[in-house]
Design an enzyme around this catalytic site. Structure first.
Site, PDB file in Angstrom:
ATOM      1  N   SER A  31       0.789  -1.239   0.000  1.00 65.11           N
ATOM      2  CA  SER A  31       0.000   0.000   0.000  1.00 65.11           C
ATOM      3  C   SER A  31       0.817   1.283   0.000  1.00 65.11           C
ATOM      4  CB  SER A  31      -0.957   0.015   1.195  1.00 65.11           C
ATOM      5  OG  SER A  31      -2.071  -0.813   0.942  1.00 65.11           O
ATOM      6  N   SER A  49      -5.731   3.712   4.293  1.00 66.04           N
ATOM      7  CA  SER A  49      -5.276   2.833   3.216  1.00 66.04           C
ATOM      8  C   SER A  49      -6.465   2.367   2.390  1.00 66.04           C
ATOM      9  CB  SER A  49      -4.496   1.638   3.778  1.00 66.04           C
ATOM     10  OG  SER A  49      -3.683   1.071   2.784  1.00 66.04           O
ATOM     11  N   LYS A  62       0.414   3.894  -2.736  1.00 66.83           N
ATOM     12  CA  LYS A  62      -0.591   4.960  -2.696  1.00 66.83           C
ATOM     13  C   LYS A  62       0.060   6.338  -2.637  1.00 66.83           C
ATOM     14  CE  LYS A  62      -4.407   2.289  -0.626  1.00 66.83           C
ATOM     15  NZ  LYS A  62      -3.855   0.954  -0.403  1.00 66.83           N
TER      16      LYS A  62
END
Length: 510
Positions: free
Chosen positions: A165, A339, A168
């Protein structure tokens, strides 16, 4: 060697100030800056205090509960960013009129005046922690001085790895730079008088609520009455997105089908973030809420022969109503804090639309890479060698990003000349207090990073990553990224990464 001239008693007192400020909030935080004096006891105490006043609800990567709804812009960014501002080149601190070590504890340094860690001392601190076997078979790291852009520590920093993640960060920078922080994603209703059809046109906003859809239907019904229209055929247009609807990981509670029209991220419960049962057809759900409301408002709705089939609204169709998402900066903060995979995939495709690429996984990957390639910081391009943007969320294990790219992106977001990127930093979870870091930094080895480490987490099976920012013990603003691949103990890897970040936050390393 890493060391702090201030002892544990002062750290303990700092923590007491932070805990005591939970009720008083901002007033105490600002007072702490004025009365405490030294950089550590002033700015850093205020940061801890501000963080302590936030809601303690949080979640881990794609799990757990947290703050309801989208977050407000993180209020602590101003304190962090005062550490920015490069000092004049070629002059020592004393030559610039700055205070030496003898003045430590008397006043905070001017912006950019705090000494940077020495690379050798920083390596002495971080390398033993990075070698912890719990971090798996491949570890990479990068620490960058945000003021100068200089990499102070690197371990395979240029090697592309599955970022989970933390990708991102790249998704956010690309979208914000392509569209701007004030951009709002529209969900529109248009009227085709020739076919007597009302089209609900998806613009790619996954955060549309049932209430928003009902308001769209209310406005549509009023407009139809003004035109004397009593009977319509409803239709929906999801043509903005192309390519596969399902993420490569398949059906999963961490992400809904990736479509241009949905309601509440396809969630089938009352949650606002984290894993949840997801709809198999979020387009139908959204269209159904809209159509039902039209009926309630007295519109005679004639269902088409194939009500589930999407159609493309004719060019030039008249707009009857529009709902716009929260500004992109707020969507980025919500994505970073929790997230949020659905927002990440939406921003991935919004970047594709902005750059004229197909809004698919492949098209968005090309668009993000091209957008980042145009950005420069400190007169240099971003290190994109080996980078592959397979998706916007990091759930696809075939994506590749280097630790060096992550730190450069964070440094770019902190650049005073790039205010449009600031929400990349303000959205970062705060260690122990918010978002995906809310349940971490609570043991003896890591609690010194609580309230000081701000970072994006990343977790897949066998992959653990952490990338963010700290203001170190001397007041220097640093960006860091640590990645671990081939891990077998998820929580042990989390702890090891947190120890790295905490050591960096509490290190003068000179």
């Amino acid at each position: 060697m890493c060391g702090r001239e201030r002892g544990w008693s002062e750290v303990r007192d700092t923590w007491r100030v932070a805990a005591g400020s939970a009720a008083a909030g901002l007033a105490v935080a600002l007072t702490a800056v004025a009365v405490a004096g030294p950089w550590d006891s002033g700015q850093r105490t205020a940061e801890r205090a501000r963080a302590a006043s936030w809601d303690r609800g949080s979640g881990a990567d794609h799990t757990g509960a947290g703050l309801p709804g989208g977050p407000a812009p993180a209020p602590s960014a101003a304190e962090v960013l005062t550490a920015l501002g490069a000092a004049p080149a070629g002059k020592t601190r004393e030559e610039r009129g700055g205070r030496g070590d003898e003045a430590a504890g008397k006043a905070a340094p001017e912006p950019g005046e705090a000494p940077a860690p020495e690379p050798a001392a920083l390596a002495d601190t971080l390398q033993p922690l990075l070698e912890d076997a719990v971090l798996g078979t491949l570890r990479t790291a990068s620490v960058v001085d945000v003021v100068t852009g200089r990499e102070l520590y690197g371990a395979r920093a240029g090697r592309g790895v599955a970022p989970a993640s933390t990708v991102k960060i790249a998704t956010a920078v690309a979208a914000l730079s392509a569209l701007g922080p004030d951009h709002r994603i529209p969900t529109r209703v248009v009227w085709d008088p020739d076919g007597e059809r009302v089209f609900l046109v998806g613009g790619g906003d996954p955060t549309v609520t049932p209430a928003a859809l009902r308001r769209l239907a209310d406005a549509t019904a009023r407009e139809l009455r003004e035109r004397g229209v009593k009977r319509v055929e409803p239709a929906h247009d999801t043509s903005l997105y192309s390519g596969p609807v399902r993420h490569p990981i398949g059906p999963n509670e961490n992400i809904a089908p990736v479509v241009a029209l949905m309601v509440n991220e396809g969630r089938l419960d009352d949650s606002t973030h984290g894993p949840a049962p997801r709809s198999g057809d979020p387009v139908r759900d959204a269209a159904g809420i809209f159509t039902d409301r039209l009926r309630e408002r007295g519109v005679d709705v004639e269902l088409p022969e194939h009500p589930g089939r999407a159609r493309k609204a004719p060019r030039g169709a008249e707009e009857l109503a529009v709902h716009r998402s929260a500004p992109l900066a707020e969507l980025v903060e919500r994505m970073m804090l929790h997230s949020d995979n659905d927002i990440a995939e939406a921003l991935f495709r919004q970047t594709a639309v902005a750059r004229g690429e197909p809004a698919s996984f492949a098209g968005a990957g090309r668009a993000v890479r091209a957008q980042l390639a145009q950005l420069t910081g400190d007169g240099r391009t971003l290190p994109l060698k080996g980078a592959r943007f397979a998706d916007g969320s990091g759930l696809d294990r075939s994506g590749r990003v280097s630790a060096g790219l992550l730190t450069r992106l964070l440094a770019l977001a902190a650049d005073p000349a790039r205010p449009e990127l600031r929400s990349v930093l303000t959205g970062l979870p705060v260690a122990r207090f918010s978002g995906t870091l809310g349940g971490r930094y609570d043991d003896e080895a890591t609690r010194t990073g609580a309230g000081l480490v701000r970072a994006k987490t990343g977790t897949l099976t066998g992959i653990n990553t952490l990338a963010g920012t700290v203001v170190d013990a001397d007041g220097r603003f640093l960006a860091f990224a640590f990645t671990a691949s081939g891990t077998t103990d998820r929580y042990g890897a989390h702890d090891a990464l947190d120890r790295l970040a905490a050591a960096l936050a509490n290190c003068g390393c000179r």
